[in-house]
Design a protein around this motif. Sequence first.
Motif, PDB file in Angstrom:
ATOM      1  N   PRO A 130      -7.977 -13.227  34.906  1.00 47.60           N
ATOM      2  CA  PRO A 130      -9.364 -13.480  35.320  1.00 47.60           C
ATOM      3  C   PRO A 130     -10.312 -13.691  34.146  1.00 47.60           C
ATOM      4  O   PRO A 130     -11.284 -12.969  33.983  1.00 47.60           O
ATOM      5  CB  PRO A 130      -9.731 -12.234  36.130  1.00 47.60           C
ATOM      6  CG  PRO A 130      -8.844 -11.178  35.607  1.00 47.60           C
ATOM      7  CD  PRO A 130      -7.610 -11.830  35.126  1.00 47.60           C
ATOM      8  N   ILE A 131     -10.004 -14.652  33.300  1.00 52.91           N
ATOM      9  CA  ILE A 131     -10.902 -15.004  32.197  1.00 52.91           C
ATOM     10  C   ILE A 131     -11.184 -16.490  32.305  1.00 52.91           C
ATOM     11  O   ILE A 131     -10.257 -17.303  32.332  1.00 52.91           O
ATOM     12  CB  ILE A 131     -10.270 -14.661  30.841  1.00 52.91           C
ATOM     13  CG1 ILE A 131     -10.084 -13.156  30.739  1.00 52.91           C
ATOM     14  CG2 ILE A 131     -11.133 -15.165  29.713  1.00 52.91           C
ATOM     15  CD1 ILE A 131      -9.299 -12.718  29.563  1.00 52.91           C
ATOM     16  N   LEU A 132     -12.454 -16.836  32.387  1.00 53.88           N
ATOM     17  CA  LEU A 132     -12.822 -18.246  32.572  1.00 53.88           C
ATOM     18  C   LEU A 132     -12.886 -18.936  31.223  1.00 53.88           C
ATOM     19  O   LEU A 132     -13.469 -18.429  30.278  1.00 53.88           O
ATOM     20  CB  LEU A 132     -14.175 -18.340  33.266  1.00 53.88           C
ATOM     21  CG  LEU A 132     -14.327 -17.488  34.522  1.00 53.88           C
ATOM     22  CD1 LEU A 132     -15.756 -17.548  35.022  1.00 53.88           C
ATOM     23  CD2 LEU A 132     -13.380 -17.966  35.587  1.00 53.88           C
ATOM     24  N   ASN A 133     -12.265 -20.108  31.132  1.00 52.56           N
ATOM     25  CA  ASN A 133     -12.391 -20.929  29.920  1.00 52.56           C
ATOM     26  C   ASN A 133     -12.136 -22.369  30.331  1.00 52.56           C
ATOM     27  O   ASN A 133     -12.264 -22.707  31.512  1.00 52.56           O
ATOM     28  CB  ASN A 133     -11.418 -20.458  28.836  1.00 52.56           C
ATOM     29  CG  ASN A 133      -9.991 -20.384  29.333  1.00 52.56           C
ATOM     30  OD1 ASN A 133      -9.675 -20.901  30.385  1.00 52.56           O
ATOM     31  ND2 ASN A 133      -9.140 -19.739  28.569  1.00 52.56           N
ATOM     32  N   ALA A 154     -17.455 -14.622  30.481  1.00 52.36           N
ATOM     33  CA  ALA A 154     -16.234 -15.365  30.766  1.00 52.36           C
ATOM     34  C   ALA A 154     -15.126 -14.444  31.260  1.00 52.36           C
ATOM     35  O   ALA A 154     -14.269 -14.853  32.020  1.00 52.36           O
ATOM     36  CB  ALA A 154     -15.770 -16.095  29.505  1.00 52.36           C
ATOM     37  N   ASN A 155     -15.143 -13.213  30.804  1.00 53.78           N
ATOM     38  CA  ASN A 155     -14.107 -12.253  31.213  1.00 53.78           C
ATOM     39  C   ASN A 155     -14.617 -11.490  32.438  1.00 53.78           C
ATOM     40  O   ASN A 155     -15.535 -10.680  32.357  1.00 53.78           O
ATOM     41  CB  ASN A 155     -13.838 -11.301  30.047  1.00 53.78           C
ATOM     42  CG  ASN A 155     -12.696 -10.359  30.330  1.00 53.78           C
ATOM     43  OD1 ASN A 155     -12.264 -10.222  31.466  1.00 53.78           O
ATOM     44  ND2 ASN A 155     -12.214  -9.702  29.301  1.00 53.78           N
ATOM     45  N   LEU A 211     -15.743 -12.347  26.271  1.00 55.31           N
ATOM     46  CA  LEU A 211     -15.087 -13.655  26.158  1.00 55.31           C
ATOM     47  C   LEU A 211     -13.571 -13.552  26.192  1.00 55.31           C
ATOM     48  O   LEU A 211     -12.902 -14.427  26.730  1.00 55.31           O
ATOM     49  CB  LEU A 211     -15.481 -14.323  24.836  1.00 55.31           C
ATOM     50  CG  LEU A 211     -16.972 -14.524  24.613  1.00 55.31           C
ATOM     51  CD1 LEU A 211     -17.213 -15.050  23.224  1.00 55.31           C
ATOM     52  CD2 LEU A 211     -17.510 -15.477  25.648  1.00 55.31           C
ATOM     53  N   THR A 212     -13.024 -12.502  25.601  1.00 50.52           N
ATOM     54  CA  THR A 212     -11.577 -12.395  25.434  1.00 50.52           C
ATOM     55  C   THR A 212     -11.095 -11.117  26.117  1.00 50.52           C
ATOM     56  O   THR A 212     -11.897 -10.267  26.469  1.00 50.52           O
ATOM     57  CB  THR A 212     -11.224 -12.325  23.934  1.00 50.52           C
ATOM     58  OG1 THR A 212     -11.967 -11.250  23.374  1.00 50.52           O
ATOM     59  CG2 THR A 212     -11.576 -13.606  23.229  1.00 50.52           C
ATOM     60  N   PRO A 213      -9.782 -10.990  26.311  1.00 44.86           N
ATOM     61  CA  PRO A 213      -9.295  -9.739  26.898  1.00 44.86           C
ATOM     62  C   PRO A 213      -9.487  -8.584  25.931  1.00 44.86           C
ATOM     63  O   PRO A 213      -8.614  -8.269  25.135  1.00 44.86           O
ATOM     64  CB  PRO A 213      -7.816 -10.012  27.170  1.00 44.86           C
ATOM     65  CG  PRO A 213      -7.492 -11.266  26.517  1.00 44.86           C
ATOM     66  CD  PRO A 213      -8.714 -11.968  26.126  1.00 44.86           C
TER      67      PRO A 213
END
Lengths: 118, 234
Positions: A56-59, B49-50, B128-130
């Motif tokens: 579930p991370i949008l990019n 984003a995350n 933005l990132t995990p």
Amino acid sequence: MALIAMTTGFILILIGLFGALSHRNILRMIVAFTVANTGVNLVLVSVGYMRGRTAPILNDAVPAAEAASRIIDPVPQALVLTAIVIGVGVTALMLAYAYRLYQSKLSLDISRHTELKW
Amino acid sequence: MIKRLTLILLLAGIGSIFAGLMLDYTADEALNRTARYYADHTAEDLGAANLVTAIIVTYRGLDTLGEVTVLFLTAAIVGLVLAKGKRKHRKRLKRTLPPPGELLLTGTRLLLPLILLFGAYVFTHGHLTPGGGFQGGAIIASAILMLLLSNPLKRFSHRLISVVESTSGVAFVVIGAFGIVLAGGFLDNRIMPIGTFGELFSAGAIPLIYTFVGLKVGAEFSSMLVSLSETEQL
């Protein structure tokens, strides 16, 4: 995939419970509890998994417009993230108590600590 | 013998409950309503984003505050439980510890700043990132663990740790309270401009909140490690 993870999680819970109930050494019981904890986390994460979907991370690969059909359920992941952190805290707490118990009886054998036994 | 038998029976019972759960389980084909709401609205409303970060810091921010409180309590109790015995056993170490060895010592000196930097990177890029505050905090605490491995007798300032811990805790709550005044509610991240989606300075207050969470978690884990390491004796 989700089934494998879920089976592993349940087996880990059972192994952890077996270890915690069958061992007499407090440190081994703590290790067994962390194993069971890992199993619970694994089961929770596997419930949120869906075949063919992504994290579930949008990019660029997962644009926001089609997110709902491309990502897996983020709620169990958020839950497990906090559960892991709390698990570390609980383990530290158990170790601290184990240390104090050792100091009081100079033994880590649970059968020596009989104050609360009835 | 009878004990072992009861144990095996008990585990077989629990195992059969688990098996029943597994056999009835069918994976969802589509997201449920809550998850669908998060998937559809996070990017637009919060700019993160995350999605996991958005849930932890903003949608369920209050739960995170409670969780950080639980962590604080565990760290405090570990300190309390271990500090009680310390005064009685205040003797100096009798045996001399073996030297840590060239590899561990040089490795610690080389890696320590890198690990700290990586921890800071992880918690500032949580939206933005995990990654995020909890992971970054754990990485920072692992740097402290490395220091303790290379020198088990090293003593850290409890004062510094507790100052970092309480300042970031207060800052977390104050930012949350700003949300009531400036935006939609407690811990709302839109007190700062949401910015361009996918950049470091975006998603409103999320990077700021996660930085404080990271510092707080790092300080709490470090204080647990330090308390546990101070029990070293004999």
